[in-house]
Scaffold this active site. Structure first.
Site, mmCIF file in Angstrom:
data_model
loop_
_atom_site.group_PDB
_atom_site.id
_atom_site.type_symbol
_atom_site.label_atom_id
_atom_site.label_comp_id
_atom_site.label_asym_id
_atom_site.label_seq_id
_atom_site.Cartn_x
_atom_site.Cartn_y
_atom_site.Cartn_z
ATOM 1 N N ARG A 87 0.947 -1.368 -0.105
ATOM 2 C CA ARG A 87 0.102 -0.030 -0.034
ATOM 3 C C ARG A 87 0.982 1.100 -0.028
ATOM 4 O O ARG A 87 1.716 1.217 0.438
ATOM 5 C CB ARG A 87 -0.990 -0.199 1.341
ATOM 6 C CG ARG A 87 -1.986 -0.894 1.211
ATOM 7 C CD ARG A 87 -3.231 -0.522 2.295
ATOM 8 N NE ARG A 87 -2.760 0.362 3.441
ATOM 9 C CZ ARG A 87 -3.572 0.441 4.354
ATOM 10 N NH1 ARG A 87 -5.053 0.257 3.919
ATOM 11 N NH2 ARG A 87 -3.376 1.084 5.388
ATOM 12 N N THR A 104 -1.900 7.227 -0.061
ATOM 13 C CA THR A 104 -3.241 7.095 -0.646
ATOM 14 C C THR A 104 -3.774 5.855 -0.507
ATOM 15 O O THR A 104 -4.846 5.456 -0.642
ATOM 16 C CB THR A 104 -2.936 6.937 -2.541
ATOM 17 O OG1 THR A 104 -2.065 5.737 -2.636
ATOM 18 C CG2 THR A 104 -2.331 8.011 -2.923
ATOM 19 N N ASP A 136 0.628 -1.954 11.956
ATOM 20 C CA ASP A 136 0.675 -2.508 10.744
ATOM 21 C C ASP A 136 1.323 -3.776 10.963
ATOM 22 O O ASP A 136 2.539 -4.147 11.836
ATOM 23 C CB ASP A 136 2.079 -1.539 10.190
ATOM 24 C CG ASP A 136 2.579 -1.794 8.838
ATOM 25 O OD1 ASP A 136 2.982 -3.010 8.509
ATOM 26 O OD2 ASP A 136 2.398 -1.036 7.961
ATOM 27 N N ASP A 180 5.050 -4.647 9.911
ATOM 28 C CA ASP A 180 6.089 -3.988 10.780
ATOM 29 C C ASP A 180 6.444 -4.759 12.167
ATOM 30 O O ASP A 180 7.389 -5.036 12.729
ATOM 31 C CB ASP A 180 5.719 -2.548 11.062
ATOM 32 C CG ASP A 180 6.183 -1.657 9.823
ATOM 33 O OD1 ASP A 180 7.164 -2.119 8.835
ATOM 34 O OD2 ASP A 180 5.598 -0.467 9.850
HETATM 35 C C1 PRP Z 1 -0.965 -4.518 4.549
HETATM 36 C C2 PRP Z 1 -1.773 -6.037 4.705
HETATM 37 C C3 PRP Z 1 -2.517 -5.818 3.572
HETATM 38 C C4 PRP Z 1 -2.912 -4.540 3.171
HETATM 39 C C5 PRP Z 1 -4.095 -4.414 3.607
HETATM 40 O O1 PRP Z 1 0.175 -4.781 3.536
HETATM 41 O O2 PRP Z 1 -0.874 -6.803 4.954
HETATM 42 O O3 PRP Z 1 -1.928 -6.542 2.358
HETATM 43 O O4 PRP Z 1 -2.244 -3.871 3.939
HETATM 44 O O5 PRP Z 1 -4.612 -3.046 3.513
HETATM 45 P P1 PRP Z 1 -5.855 -3.129 2.184
HETATM 46 O O6 PRP Z 1 -7.065 -3.917 2.603
HETATM 47 O O7 PRP Z 1 -6.445 -1.563 2.412
HETATM 48 O O8 PRP Z 1 -5.446 -3.140 0.903
HETATM 49 P P2 PRP Z 1 1.005 -3.576 3.547
HETATM 50 O O9 PRP Z 1 0.730 -2.803 2.213
HETATM 51 O O10 PRP Z 1 1.411 -2.721 4.655
HETATM 52 O O11 PRP Z 1 2.607 -4.397 3.001
HETATM 53 P P3 PRP Z 1 3.465 -5.156 3.798
HETATM 54 O O12 PRP Z 1 2.429 -6.718 4.066
HETATM 55 O O13 PRP Z 1 4.466 -5.379 3.136
HETATM 56 O O14 PRP Z 1 3.537 -4.463 5.152
HETATM 57 N N1 URA Z 2 -2.300 -2.824 6.966
HETATM 58 C C1 URA Z 2 -1.977 -3.085 8.274
HETATM 59 O O1 URA Z 2 -0.992 -3.716 8.450
HETATM 60 N N2 URA Z 2 -2.536 -2.756 9.316
HETATM 61 C C2 URA Z 2 -3.975 -2.007 9.159
HETATM 62 O O2 URA Z 2 -4.728 -1.759 9.924
HETATM 63 C C3 URA Z 2 -4.274 -1.725 7.735
HETATM 64 C C4 URA Z 2 -3.736 -2.028 6.748
#
Ligand code: PRP
Ligand code: URA
Length: 206
Positions: free
Chosen positions: A103, A107, A198, A201
């Site tokens: 993400r 945005t 997150d 993280d």
């Molecule tokens: C997080 C999570 C999902 C997404 C959900 O990933 O693991 O994939 O956000 O959000 P959404 O429903 O609004 O799309 P992130 O993009 O933070 O990446 P990561 O897994 O690499 O930390």
């Molecule tokens: N991705 C995350 O890891 N946490 C949230 O709350 C939303 C998106």
């Protein structure tokens, strides 16, 4: 209703510890494993089995073993990796595909950066991603999975937001969503409330 919120009391216990901001990555990873194991068992409770004749040390018996319907688990990178191991532990013949989505911080729109999938026709696909927030990542991944010919797909999350469930339901009304918890809402930055922050993280200490 496509959403199944896991009802075992352990799920609530595990999620409370996942939510706790003092929980450190090593414990967080163990808790993610445990909850994903519960979800894996629930989502596959109707998996096909066939009869098998065997001999116990005492007598012959007809048992049941898993049928050979190919099962594919697809974690959305990177946080989805925290849900993968229960599937490889439980299902020795499972294939694993990967979809990389991230993400944008401003945005909240998901950008695709990786995709490696086995053949999906005539398989059962379990898409795993711990957080279903806006639903943008899930819908993008489902577009790819259905585009590759999959017909039977379930989505498994640790925490879902109502907004994400609604978007997935709108685009893919037939799929089932298995979640550890249905939370209240998204905040202005599209994070889930109360949520757990997150997930990636916290899983990897970044
Ligand atoms: C997080 C999570 C999902 C997404 C959900 O990933 O693991 O994939 O956000 O959000 P959404 O429903 O609004 O799309 P992130 O993009 O933070 O990446 P990561 O897994 O690499 O930390
Ligand atoms: N991705 C995350 O890891 N946490 C949230 O709350 C939303 C998106």
């Amino acid at each position: 209703m496509p959403l199944h919120v896991h009802q075992h009391p352990l799920a609530a216990h595990i999620i409370t510890h996942l939510r706790d901001k003092t929980t450190k990555p090593a414990t967080f990873r163990t808790l993610a494993y445990q909850l994903s194991l519960l979800l894996a068992i629930e989502a596959t409770s109707e998996i096909e089995t066939v009869e098998k004749q065997i001999e116990t040390p005492l007598e012959a018996v007809t048992g049941r073993v898993l049928a050979h319907q190919p099962l594919v688990v697809v974690p959305i990178l990177r946080a989805g990796l925290g849900m993968l191991q229960p599937f490889t532990d439980l299902f020795p013949d499972v294939s694993v595909g990967y979809i990389g989505l991230e993400r944008d911080h401003d945005t909240a729109l998901a950008r695709s950066y990786y995709c490696k999938l086995p053949p999906l026709k005539n398989t059962r696909v379990l898409l795993v991603d711990p957080m279903l927030a806006t639903g943008g990542s899930a819908v993008k991944a489902l577009d790819v999975i259905f585009g590759r010919g999959a017909t039977e797909v379930d989505l498994l999350n640790i925490v879902a937001a109502p907004e994400g469930v609604a978007i997935v339901e709108k685009h893919y009304p037939a799929i089932r969503i298995f979640s550890g918890a249905l939370d209240r809402e998204l905040n202005a930055k599209k994070y889930i409330l109360p949520g757990l922050g997150d997930f990636g993280d916290r899983l990897y200490g970044t």
